[in-house]
Design an enzyme around this catalytic site. Sequence first.
Site, short mmCIF file in Angstrom:
data_model
loop_
_atom_site.label_atom_id
_atom_site.label_comp_id
_atom_site.label_asym_id
_atom_site.label_seq_id
_atom_site.Cartn_x
_atom_site.Cartn_y
_atom_site.Cartn_z
N ARG A 98 -21.14 -28.25 0.71
CA ARG A 98 -22.31 -27.58 1.27
C ARG A 98 -22.82 -26.52 0.31
NH1 ARG A 98 -21.95 -25.87 7.54
NH2 ARG A 98 -20.66 -27.75 7.47
N SER B 188 -25.28 -29.06 8.83
CA SER B 188 -24.88 -28.67 10.18
C SER B 188 -25.74 -27.54 10.74
CB SER B 188 -23.39 -28.29 10.17
OG SER B 188 -22.92 -28.04 11.46
N HIS B 189 -25.15 -26.34 10.93
CA HIS B 189 -25.85 -25.21 11.56
C HIS B 189 -26.43 -24.24 10.55
CE1 HIS B 189 -21.77 -23.90 10.60
NE2 HIS B 189 -22.27 -22.68 10.49
N LYS C 191 -20.80 -34.49 4.71
CA LYS C 191 -19.54 -34.67 5.42
C LYS C 191 -19.07 -36.08 5.11
CE LYS C 191 -20.61 -31.44 9.18
NZ LYS C 191 -20.80 -31.25 10.64
N ASP D 136 -26.32 -28.01 17.62
CA ASP D 136 -26.62 -27.59 16.26
C ASP D 136 -27.41 -28.69 15.55
OD1 ASP D 136 -24.62 -29.46 15.86
OD2 ASP D 136 -23.39 -28.21 14.57
N ASP E 90 -26.93 -31.11 13.29
CA ASP E 90 -26.50 -32.51 13.22
C ASP E 90 -25.91 -32.99 14.53
OD1 ASP E 90 -24.28 -30.82 12.83
OD2 ASP E 90 -23.22 -32.27 11.58
N ASP F 238 -23.32 -32.37 16.38
CA ASP F 238 -21.91 -32.62 16.70
C ASP F 238 -21.30 -31.46 17.49
OD1 ASP F 238 -21.83 -30.81 14.59
OD2 ASP F 238 -20.29 -31.87 13.46
N ARG F 239 -21.98 -30.30 17.53
CA ARG F 239 -21.49 -29.16 18.31
C ARG F 239 -22.41 -28.90 19.49
NH1 ARG F 239 -20.17 -23.76 15.55
NH2 ARG F 239 -22.20 -24.03 14.57
N HIS G 100 -16.61 -27.48 18.84
CA HIS G 100 -16.25 -28.83 18.42
C HIS G 100 -15.30 -29.43 19.46
CE1 HIS G 100 -18.07 -29.17 14.45
NE2 HIS G 100 -17.73 -27.92 14.21
#
Length: 451
Positions: A13, A100-101, A110, A241, A243, A245-246, A328
């Site tokens: 990242r 992500s966030h 990822k 978020d 992507d 996933d959270r 998560h």
Amino acid sequence: MIDESIFKAYDIRGLYPDALNEDVARDIGRAYVYHLGLGGSRVVVGRDMRLSGDALKEAFVRGVTEAGADVLDLGLVSTDALYFAVGHLEEHGGAMITASHNPKDYNGLKLCREQAIALSGEEGINQIRDLIVEDRLPGPAEYAGSVEEGDVAKEYAEHCRGFISTDGLRPLKIVVDAGNGMAGKMLPPIFEGLPFEYVPMYFELDGSFPNHPPNPIEPENMEELQRRVVEEGADFGAAFDGDADRCFIVDEGGNTIGGDILATLVAKSVLEKEPGAAIVYSAVCSKALPELVRREGGRPIRTKAGHSIIKPQMRSNDAAFGGEHSGHFYFRDNYFADSGIIAMLTAAELVARQDGPLSKLISPIDTYVRSGEINSEVEDQEATLRAVEESYGEREGAEVDHLDGLTVDLGAWWFNLRPSNTEPLLRLNVEAKDAETLERERDALLEMIRG
């Protein structure tokens, strides 16, 4: 010269294009294939809606195919759907282009191998870095790989719905803040056929994030959702978020529910369906989580935070579920991968099976008060940690462990203090049985940490 700081403990990242650009992404694609020996295999690739996502994805794909692997290009997709595709299609690896966030100027990758097993710093990411930095990348493969476009949205929607039973559920109204992220694309087909009405907030994919940053762990990014839930008379709200996933949720009164308390709720549901199951949780989670797991006959397993740590722990213990305070949520039947969407649906199922609101479900399981995560900038992380341990570890009845940073349990209250992996910060979490104790001990700790 490549910026080695982009190679993190759990992913890659950095700022685009200063640290992470098309040349770097192409090299990462080549190194990924060579390191895992994926020549002749197929890799699943997806991206989120970030403005630099398409260019970085094309560069990464170019590197993968030059190294001799084929690509299944899913286009715009959430990270959890990318993991699902790797497991469901029995492919040899996968890559998600996302930060992500993080704010809009960032992007990243990822990476995972077969069965959606995530690469981490020690297991893959550092080796990929070294191949590039040390100029040890072999030349192009004799035969370049091919690229095929695919779509798993329908299969993923069915997969997510399969985690709940819809028989006898009462209708719910759920306000969903997608934050202009991938939840805006993934959720509509999932809600089809469910007895839940959703009120969409910012479902338009927009990597400039015109409404708020895609980071629901920050309280200011939840304020509008909290208001909307109350205004709409909704049963609860959910925020994702970038992507997707959270996930974080708010109850019918607009109160934010911590990630560890949502994990406790999900654990309750999992144990109702699978009595005696093992449940993995990160060391920063509320005591409410292991206490509930024990009450419900399950087996709580405490571990360090981070998906590359929790997923192997779940596999080795055949754990049905794992949760982190950071939002998560991991499911064995989701290839041990995390999914905020499945966690939200599980919460919805629990609410829809009872007459009362979400807060009624939570009040008997959450009997503590918490500080939330408080960051302090310190010059010397190790020296500060030692000083705090010397002061608090010698108190009567203190239980000290170093599973993830420093944890000191003093019975009526406990705290965890751990260093950031990427910044000169110490992260403090305090939990107590009452607000007065929490405030007193939190303030005393912060005075010492920052003094």
